[in-house]
Design a protein around this motif. Structure first.
Motif, PDB file in Angstrom:
ATOM      1  N   ASN A   4      44.945  33.275 -40.190  1.00  0.00           N
ATOM      2  CA  ASN A   4      44.994  34.633 -40.729  1.00  0.00           C
ATOM      3  C   ASN A   4      43.862  34.964 -41.685  1.00  0.00           C
ATOM      4  O   ASN A   4      43.809  36.064 -42.204  1.00  0.00           O
ATOM      5  N   TRP A   7      38.178  35.688 -38.518  1.00  0.00           N
ATOM      6  CA  TRP A   7      38.115  36.397 -37.257  1.00  0.00           C
ATOM      7  C   TRP A   7      36.926  35.861 -36.486  1.00  0.00           C
ATOM      8  O   TRP A   7      36.116  35.109 -37.011  1.00  0.00           O
ATOM      9  N   SER A  10      33.375  35.084 -37.858  1.00  0.00           N
ATOM     10  CA  SER A  10      33.357  35.347 -39.307  1.00  0.00           C
ATOM     11  C   SER A  10      32.467  34.350 -40.036  1.00  0.00           C
ATOM     12  O   SER A  10      31.848  34.697 -41.043  1.00  0.00           O
ATOM     13  N   LEU A  16      34.689  42.518 -40.162  1.00  0.00           N
ATOM     14  CA  LEU A  16      35.958  42.947 -39.578  1.00  0.00           C
ATOM     15  C   LEU A  16      36.254  44.332 -40.139  1.00  0.00           C
ATOM     16  O   LEU A  16      36.369  44.504 -41.348  1.00  0.00           O
ATOM     17  N   TYR A  18      39.022  47.192 -40.047  1.00  0.00           N
ATOM     18  CA  TYR A  18      40.430  47.315 -39.689  1.00  0.00           C
ATOM     19  C   TYR A  18      40.980  48.630 -40.212  1.00  0.00           C
ATOM     20  O   TYR A  18      40.399  49.292 -41.052  1.00  0.00           O
ATOM     21  N   GLY A  19      42.105  49.028 -39.713  1.00  0.00           N
ATOM     22  CA  GLY A  19      42.730  50.271 -40.138  1.00  0.00           C
ATOM     23  C   GLY A  19      44.235  50.159 -40.166  1.00  0.00           C
ATOM     24  O   GLY A  19      44.797  49.075 -40.086  1.00  0.00           O
ATOM     25  N   HIS A  20      44.869  51.281 -40.299  1.00  0.00           N
ATOM     26  CA  HIS A  20      46.314  51.426 -40.279  1.00  0.00           C
ATOM     27  C   HIS A  20      47.015  50.900 -41.529  1.00  0.00           C
ATOM     28  O   HIS A  20      48.218  50.747 -41.521  1.00  0.00           O
ATOM     29  N   MET A  32      43.791  41.462 -47.660  1.00  0.00           N
ATOM     30  CA  MET A  32      42.547  41.834 -46.982  1.00  0.00           C
ATOM     31  C   MET A  32      41.405  42.086 -47.954  1.00  0.00           C
ATOM     32  O   MET A  32      40.255  41.814 -47.633  1.00  0.00           O
ATOM     33  N   ALA A  38      35.432  42.248 -44.816  1.00  0.00           N
ATOM     34  CA  ALA A  38      36.522  42.962 -44.148  1.00  0.00           C
ATOM     35  C   ALA A  38      36.607  44.352 -44.768  1.00  0.00           C
ATOM     36  O   ALA A  38      36.656  44.495 -45.985  1.00  0.00           O
ATOM     37  N   ASN A  40      38.388  48.298 -44.739  1.00  0.00           N
ATOM     38  CA  ASN A  40      39.467  49.200 -44.367  1.00  0.00           C
ATOM     39  C   ASN A  40      38.855  50.489 -43.831  1.00  0.00           C
ATOM     40  O   ASN A  40      38.119  51.173 -44.538  1.00  0.00           O
TER      41      ASN A  40
END
Length: 68
Positions: A4, A7, A10, A16, A18-20, A32, A38, A40
């Motif tokens: 976890n 990625w 990496s 990375l 990422y969203g949501h 995160m 990483a 957002n």
């Protein structure tokens, strides 16, 4: 991904995006934000508009600095 915290590529400097999680500052966000490279991509921290990669980096930094 091997676990976890990483990625694909990496270890080779990949990013990375990422969203949501939106503007939440929950346990996912707390985890995160400790991941180097990483970002957002949630609309609420990017002024609900498409942004460039550099703007994405800047907006994430500003969002995280609000925690300080």
């Amino acid at each position: 991904m091997t676990d976890n915290t990483q990625w694909y590529k990496s270890r080779h400097g990949s990013w990375l995006i990422y969203g949501h999680i939106h503007g939440a500052r929950d346990e996912v966000y707390e985890f995160m934000k400790t991941r180097e490279r990483a970002l957002n991509a949630g609309a609420c921290i990017n002024n609900y508009t498409p942004v460039s990669f550099n703007e994405l980096v800047r907006n994430n930094k500003a969002f995280q600095e609000k925690d300080s």
